[in-house]
Scaffold this motif. Structure first.
Motif, PDB file in Angstrom:
ATOM      1  N   UNK A 173       0.484  -1.490  -0.307  1.00 60.33           N
ATOM      2  CA  UNK A 173      -0.193   0.102   0.070  1.00 60.33           C
ATOM      3  C   UNK A 173       0.781   1.237   0.050  1.00 60.33           C
ATOM      4  N   UNK A 174       2.053   0.969   0.961  1.00 65.02           N
ATOM      5  CA  UNK A 174       3.080   2.744   0.827  1.00 65.02           C
ATOM      6  C   UNK A 174       2.970   2.725  -0.593  1.00 65.02           C
ATOM      7  N   UNK A 175       4.133   1.906  -1.684  1.00 57.66           N
ATOM      8  CA  UNK A 175       4.502   1.558  -3.141  1.00 57.66           C
ATOM      9  C   UNK A 175       3.584   1.901  -4.026  1.00 57.66           C
ATOM     10  N   UNK A 176       2.141   1.709  -3.667  1.00 60.89           N
ATOM     11  CA  UNK A 176       1.298   1.765  -4.712  1.00 60.89           C
ATOM     12  C   UNK A 176       0.908   2.871  -4.218  1.00 60.89           C
ATOM     13  N   UNK A 177       1.262   3.873  -3.623  1.00 60.38           N
ATOM     14  CA  UNK A 177       0.203   5.065  -2.720  1.00 60.38           C
ATOM     15  C   UNK A 177      -0.712   5.333  -3.616  1.00 60.38           C
ATOM     16  N   UNK A 178       0.437   6.164  -4.897  1.00 60.37           N
ATOM     17  CA  UNK A 178      -0.224   7.097  -5.988  1.00 60.37           C
ATOM     18  C   UNK A 178      -0.618   6.408  -6.896  1.00 60.37           C
ATOM     19  N   UNK A 179      -0.839   4.418  -6.594  1.00 65.66           N
ATOM     20  CA  UNK A 179      -1.364   3.915  -7.627  1.00 65.66           C
ATOM     21  C   UNK A 179      -2.959   4.605  -7.617  1.00 65.66           C
ATOM     22  N   UNK A 180      -4.261   3.977  -8.777  1.00 72.26           N
ATOM     23  CA  UNK A 180      -5.642   4.000  -8.420  1.00 72.26           C
ATOM     24  C   UNK A 180      -5.821   2.912  -8.250  1.00 72.26           C
ATOM     25  N   UNK A 181      -6.773   2.975  -7.158  1.00 68.30           N
ATOM     26  CA  UNK A 181      -7.247   1.284  -6.872  1.00 68.30           C
ATOM     27  C   UNK A 181      -7.492   0.382  -7.950  1.00 68.30           C
ATOM     28  N   UNK A 182      -7.734   0.452  -9.229  1.00 67.80           N
ATOM     29  CA  UNK A 182      -7.844  -0.402 -10.199  1.00 67.80           C
ATOM     30  C   UNK A 182      -6.603  -1.184 -10.445  1.00 67.80           C
ATOM     31  N   UNK A 183      -5.358   0.013 -10.522  1.00 66.40           N
ATOM     32  CA  UNK A 183      -4.414  -0.079 -10.975  1.00 66.40           C
ATOM     33  C   UNK A 183      -4.033  -1.295 -10.244  1.00 66.40           C
ATOM     34  N   UNK A 184      -3.698  -0.913  -8.659  1.00 66.75           N
ATOM     35  CA  UNK A 184      -3.869  -1.804  -7.770  1.00 66.75           C
ATOM     36  C   UNK A 184      -4.235  -2.970  -7.228  1.00 66.75           C
ATOM     37  N   UNK A 185      -5.362  -3.465  -7.620  1.00 67.45           N
ATOM     38  CA  UNK A 185      -5.632  -5.128  -7.923  1.00 67.45           C
ATOM     39  C   UNK A 185      -5.589  -5.670  -9.235  1.00 67.45           C
ATOM     40  N   UNK A 186      -5.055  -4.882 -10.400  1.00 70.15           N
ATOM     41  CA  UNK A 186      -5.086  -5.633 -11.550  1.00 70.15           C
ATOM     42  C   UNK A 186      -3.583  -5.889 -11.718  1.00 70.15           C
ATOM     43  N   UNK A 187      -2.197  -5.506 -10.717  1.00 71.52           N
ATOM     44  CA  UNK A 187      -0.972  -5.570 -10.335  1.00 71.52           C
ATOM     45  C   UNK A 187      -1.189  -6.866  -9.609  1.00 71.52           C
ATOM     46  N   UNK A 188      -1.954  -7.239  -8.947  1.00 72.47           N
ATOM     47  CA  UNK A 188      -1.541  -8.247  -7.831  1.00 72.47           C
ATOM     48  C   UNK A 188      -2.478  -8.977  -8.212  1.00 72.47           C
ATOM     49  N   UNK A 189      -3.264  -8.725  -9.289  1.00 73.76           N
ATOM     50  CA  UNK A 189      -4.008  -9.534  -9.773  1.00 73.76           C
ATOM     51  C   UNK A 189      -2.761 -11.013 -10.695  1.00 73.76           C
ATOM     52  N   UNK A 190      -2.001 -10.180 -12.113  1.00 72.25           N
ATOM     53  CA  UNK A 190      -1.050 -10.537 -12.894  1.00 72.25           C
ATOM     54  C   UNK A 190       0.167 -11.167 -11.405  1.00 72.25           C
ATOM     55  N   UNK A 191       0.157 -10.099 -10.979  1.00 74.15           N
ATOM     56  CA  UNK A 191       1.448 -11.086 -10.314  1.00 74.15           C
ATOM     57  C   UNK A 191       0.575 -12.708  -9.400  1.00 74.15           C
ATOM     58  N   UNK A 192       0.132 -12.895  -8.660  1.00 71.58           N
ATOM     59  CA  UNK A 192      -0.782 -13.584  -8.176  1.00 71.58           C
ATOM     60  C   UNK A 192      -0.508 -14.888  -9.936  1.00 71.58           C
TER      61      UNK A 192
END
Length: 161
Positions: free
Chosen positions: A127-146
């Motif tokens: 959350x700290x690293x991605x603080x300036x990301x949008x919520x959709x960006x965070x969720x998409x990155x998490x999904x793709x990383x998994x």
């Protein structure tokens, strides 16, 4: 290889930058978010996560040997890592239900608490690293990383003959 949002990378350059990015990510693994994470704590959580994940697709119970294989370390190194987790009260040895001569590893209540604490730390770091990301960006990155990690795991050769 730094790039700005104004200058998108060519697809081939972007793909070439993945390896170095993983190296930088590995070096930053102990990012201090809530409190510093010691090397010992990082090592312990590697072992604890393997035990928590349980048997892989091959169905083998979690033993010291399986920990060593999954971490790609020498059996003596795996043994020391597991012994440290047992001494710290995070793991316990138990008899295998499949083969009573085999010793398997189980998380203790303290081990489960330690994993929960580390997962909160990881989420806080994300959350700290991605603080300036949008919520959709965070969720998409998490999904793709998994998805990426699952694909890597699916490519691992089975060690059973």
């Amino acid at each position: 290889m730094e790039t700005s949002a104004e200058q998108p990378m060519r697809p081939s350059d972007l793909l070439d930058a993945v390896g170095p990015a993983f190296s930088r990510l590995r070096r930053a693994a102990a990012l201090n978010v809530e409190r510093p994470v010691s090397r010992k704590d990082l090592t312990r959580t590697l072992v604890l996560n393997i035990v928590a994940e349980g048997p892989g697709p091959d169905g083998r119970e979690i033993t010291v040997g399986v920990v060593g294989e999954r971490l790609a370390v020498d059996p003596s190194v795996a043994s020391r890592m597991v012994s440290d987790c047992i001494t710290a009260g995070h793991l316990a040895r138990a008899a295998s239900q499949e083969d009573g001569r085999r010793t398997i590893l189980e998380l203790t209540a303290k081990g489960e608490e330690t994993l929960a604490l580390f997962r909160r730390h990881q989420r806080s770091a994300f959350e700290r690293i991605t603080a300036d990301w949008t919520e959709p960006e965070r969720l998409e990155f998490a999904r793709l990383l998994i998805k990426y990690v699952d694909s890597v795991a699916a490519l691992q050769p089975s060690t059973e003959a």
